[in-house]
Motif scaffolding. Structure first.
Motif, short mmCIF file in Angstrom:
data_model
loop_
_atom_site.label_atom_id
_atom_site.label_comp_id
_atom_site.label_asym_id
_atom_site.label_seq_id
_atom_site.Cartn_x
_atom_site.Cartn_y
_atom_site.Cartn_z
N TYR A 102 57.65 97.32 39.82
CA TYR A 102 56.78 98.47 40.05
C TYR A 102 55.75 98.60 38.94
N ILE A 103 56.19 98.46 37.71
CA ILE A 103 55.25 98.60 36.57
C ILE A 103 54.22 97.47 36.60
N ARG A 104 54.68 96.26 36.86
CA ARG A 104 53.77 95.12 36.85
C ARG A 104 52.76 95.17 38.01
N ALA A 105 53.12 95.87 39.08
CA ALA A 105 52.21 95.97 40.22
C ALA A 105 51.30 97.19 40.14
N HIS A 106 51.53 98.05 39.17
CA HIS A 106 50.79 99.31 39.08
C HIS A 106 49.52 99.09 38.26
N PRO A 107 48.35 99.37 38.81
CA PRO A 107 47.10 99.09 38.09
C PRO A 107 46.94 99.88 36.79
N GLU A 108 47.57 101.04 36.72
CA GLU A 108 47.44 101.86 35.52
C GLU A 108 48.34 101.38 34.39
N PHE A 109 49.46 100.75 34.74
CA PHE A 109 50.46 100.44 33.72
C PHE A 109 50.66 98.94 33.48
N SER A 110 50.25 98.10 34.41
CA SER A 110 50.61 96.69 34.37
C SER A 110 50.24 96.01 33.06
N SER A 111 49.01 96.17 32.62
CA SER A 111 48.57 95.46 31.42
C SER A 111 48.87 96.23 30.14
N HIS A 112 49.18 97.50 30.29
CA HIS A 112 49.40 98.32 29.08
C HIS A 112 50.76 98.07 28.45
N PHE A 113 51.80 97.88 29.28
CA PHE A 113 53.16 97.83 28.76
C PHE A 113 53.70 96.42 28.59
N CYS A 114 54.38 96.21 27.50
CA CYS A 114 55.25 95.06 27.29
C CYS A 114 56.64 95.49 27.77
N LEU A 115 57.27 94.65 28.60
CA LEU A 115 58.52 95.06 29.24
C LEU A 115 59.70 94.23 28.76
N GLY A 116 60.77 94.91 28.42
CA GLY A 116 62.04 94.27 28.10
C GLY A 116 63.07 94.62 29.14
N VAL A 117 64.09 93.79 29.27
CA VAL A 117 65.20 94.06 30.19
C VAL A 117 66.51 93.76 29.47
N ALA A 118 67.60 94.24 30.06
CA ALA A 118 68.93 94.03 29.47
C ALA A 118 69.59 92.80 30.08
N ALA A 119 70.51 92.21 29.34
CA ALA A 119 71.35 91.12 29.84
C ALA A 119 72.76 91.35 29.35
N TYR A 120 73.72 90.75 30.05
CA TYR A 120 75.13 91.02 29.81
C TYR A 120 75.88 89.70 29.60
N PRO A 121 76.01 89.25 28.36
CA PRO A 121 76.66 87.96 28.09
C PRO A 121 78.09 87.87 28.61
N GLU A 122 78.74 89.03 28.76
CA GLU A 122 80.12 89.04 29.25
C GLU A 122 80.22 89.51 30.70
N GLY A 123 79.08 89.58 31.39
CA GLY A 123 79.06 90.05 32.76
C GLY A 123 78.79 91.55 32.81
N HIS A 124 78.12 91.99 33.87
CA HIS A 124 77.79 93.40 34.01
C HIS A 124 79.07 94.22 34.19
N PRO A 125 79.24 95.30 33.44
CA PRO A 125 80.51 96.05 33.49
C PRO A 125 80.76 96.76 34.81
N ASP A 126 79.70 97.00 35.62
CA ASP A 126 79.87 97.79 36.84
C ASP A 126 80.15 96.97 38.09
N HIS A 127 79.93 95.66 38.03
CA HIS A 127 80.19 94.89 39.23
C HIS A 127 80.57 93.46 38.85
N LEU A 128 81.46 92.90 39.65
CA LEU A 128 81.94 91.55 39.38
C LEU A 128 81.19 90.57 40.28
N VAL A 129 80.34 89.77 39.65
CA VAL A 129 79.65 88.71 40.39
C VAL A 129 79.81 87.44 39.59
N ASP A 130 79.59 86.33 40.24
CA ASP A 130 79.76 85.07 39.53
C ASP A 130 78.61 84.86 38.56
#
Length: 600
Positions: A136-164
């Motif tokens: 959404y942010i990357r597609a938004h003309p007002e915000f796309s170029s303004h923000f640097c975006l970070g995301v989270a990762a889970y080295p031990e797997g996401h605590p809320d759901h079990l996926v491979d």
């Protein structure tokens, strides 16, 4: 400046590091956090981050804190932003407010389930995952170029759901392909698992910077709680070490520093991680010690209780820095932010960098920047269909009394505590049971202690070779009629020894504590240190936790149909009952509070 640009241009023999902070619950805590951040800025972090409560419940304080750091202290700030409870339009509103404040970095997160909800359920179907927020942010003309975006990762797997593992990798790749510039991982204590994971991530083709999340162990209680909350897997060796020293807070803190240093050195030797993200819990001393041990601070200095000079990389901009004071706060749009001109850490606060290092007790010190890390009952997310069934679906006052008594008999949990009663509580258990049978449902308490060893396995805390003290207090719910009887008895027979606070869900507060009075109810004396008082009860802290207490009743009621007996009962408790805290100041005679309550 965008974090990815700072990382790309970073030129040093040592890795960079960032610090994470959260908005405290009280004005004094917020004010003292500003001073703490100013001191920690002299450790030269590449950036700091500010957390965002579920559904923006800390929106204003998060934005204000980020703005002060960004505009006044010239600290590039990463603002966390979650999908939880974010209604249509609220994401745009939050992003626009961040942009107006000069913030260029966003950590896009799905977020935790709101308190009282068993599963995460999207409010706005456009924002069900962090990936949706990035797109959404990357597609938004007002915000796309303004923000640097970070995301989270889970080295031990996401605590809320079990996926491979393959599915986890695919999700992470999708977030990067959608426009994420960097990754910050969930905290962990098994560096072997992290090292194996990051190599797999690189082999999968993900090349953006990965910043490991590091949280030095601060206290045994916070360590156990946070690893449970995040689902972090603790190696047996680590758990054994912590268990062996859990009654000595200083040794726990020392080991936390030792472990963090060991983990970082291994990760440095075996991965391409360019920097480290320190989850501070709004405390500073352990972070400083880790950096000094790693020799990452060019000129280690003792962070005094003064606001020390700006570090070299910001001195050129010093002329543009506007101190945040009560006078100019309104100009900045920060009218509710207290002044930072007052000196932090003098007198009862001890040294400013470490005066709240031992947050013993259920309340803590309301002036501490770390105040509000968790509620006084430590169970804010414990209400779900499983626990409700355990509590017996009460339909009468007698049912509620039976539930609270069952908990006191160690036969289950309660809405106010998902953990068994403490050994300390067992010292006054007969009194609590007697009080509960009266219909005064106890939810917090501590016995009086007169100079017990700090190494005592039941009531001890802090460094060894010290002595700890406590005043007896108890917290409970009761009717207004019973409160009136309590107030009359305190007035006629208290003789100045008994203080109380009482509040209802409507916002009324009654007390006999002098205006601006504060009651230290836990303190300790240790070698080489000033007096440390770790638990203070006063009006602001009481009202802060009162809100949490009554919201537990409301959340519990929401699980039942509007016309059910259970909901009608719980909503009546919410509307009609009072939360009461009573303190007896004669800590040298441990039974005085109970004698006062039950006799005469």
């Amino acid at each position: 400046m965008k974090l990815i640009d700072k990382i790309s241009s970073y030129n040093s023999l040592r890795p960079f590091y960032t610090f994470e902070f959260f908005p405290p619950r009280t004005d004094q805590g917020f004010e003292n956090l500003l001073a703490r951040i100013m001191r920690m800025s002299n450790l030269n972090p590449l950036a700091i981050s500010v957390t965002w409560g579920a559904g923006g419940n800390t929106k204003e304080s998060s934005l204000n804190l980020a703005e002060i750091n960004q505009r006044n202290y010239h600290l590039d700030t990463i603002l966390h932003l979650t999908c939880t409870n974010m209604e249509k339009g609220s994401v745009d509103e939050a992003l626009r407010a961040a942009k107006e404040r000069g913030i260029q970095n966003i950590l896009a997160l799905r977020g935790d389930p709101p308190r009282g909800k068993e599963e995460w359920i999207p409010i706005d179907p456009r924002f069900q995952h962090a990936l949706d927020l990035v797109k959404y942010i990357r597609a938004h003309p007002e915000f796309s170029s303004h923000f640097c975006l970070g995301v989270a990762a889970y080295p031990e797997g996401h605590p809320d759901h079990l996926v491979d593992e393959e599915a986890e990798m695919r999700v992470l790749m999708e977030k990067v392909d959608a426009g994420a510039d960097f990754i910050i991982t969930q905290l962990f204590y098994d560096e072997n698992q992290f090292i194996s994971w990051i190599k797999k991530v690189r082999n999968y083709g993900i090349s953006v910077p990965i910043i490991p999340g590091v949280m030095p162990i601060q206290t045994y209680q916070s360590f156990v709680r946070l690893t449970k909350l995040t689902g972090s897997k603790v190696p047996d060796e680590v758990m054994s070490r912590v268990d062996a020293i859990k009654h000595d807070d200083q040794l726990v803190k020392d080991y936390g520093v030792e472990l963090a240093v060991k983990m970082i050195r291994r990760i440095m030797a075996e991965t391409d991680a360019p920097g480290y993200h320190f989850c501070t819990l709004n405390l500073e001393k352990s972070i400083q010690r880790v950096l000094e041990t790693l020799q990452w601070i060019d000129h280690p200095q003792v962070l005094s209780n003064k606001l020390i000079e700006e570090p070299p990389f910001r001195q050129a901009a010093a002329a543009t820095i506007t101190p945040v004071t009560a006078t100019n706060a309104a100009t900045l749009g920060l009218a509710n932010i207290p002044s930072t001109e007052t000196e932090v850490g003098s007198g009862e606060l001890n040294k400013a960098d470490s005066w709240d290092d031992f947050p013993n007790g259920r309340w803590g010190d309301f002036k501490s920047p770390a105040y509000g890390m968790q509620g006084p009952w430590g169970n804010s997310d414990s209400i779900n269909t499983s626990t409700i069934s355990e509590w017996g679906n009460p339909r009468s006052l007698e049912d509620l009394t039976a539930m609270f008594l069952k908990y006191l008999h160690s036969q289950g949990s309660s809405p106010f505590s998902s953990s068994p009663i403490l050994d300390e509580t067992k010292l006054i258990l007969p009194h609590l049971q007697r009080l509960t049978k009266r219909g005064w449902w106890t939810i917090g308490s501590q016995p009086a202690v007169d100079g017990a060893s700090s190494s005592d396995p039941v009531v001890g805390w802090g460094p060894q070779n010290g002595y700890v003290f406590q005043k007896c207090f108890v917290e409970f719910f009761c009717t207004e009629h019973d409160l009136q009887s309590i107030e009359l008895k305190i007035q006629e027979k208290g003789n100045g020894w008994v203080h109380y606070y009482a509040a209802d869900s409507k916002g009324e507060c009654r007390s006999n504590v002098p205006e601006d009075g504060r009651n230290a109810v836990t303190w300790g004396v240790f070698p080489g240190q000033e007096l440390i008082q770790t638990t203070i009860i006063e009006q602001q802290s009481f009202l802060a936790w009162k809100e949490e207490a009554f919201s537990i009743w409301a959340d519990w009621a929401s699980f039942y149909r509007p016309d059910s007996e259970e909901r009608q009962l719980l909503e009546t408790i919410y509307s009609d009952c009072w939360l009461v805290n009573m303190i007896h100041h004669d800590y040298k005679r441990p039974d005085m509070l109970w004698t006062f309550i039950f006799d005469g």
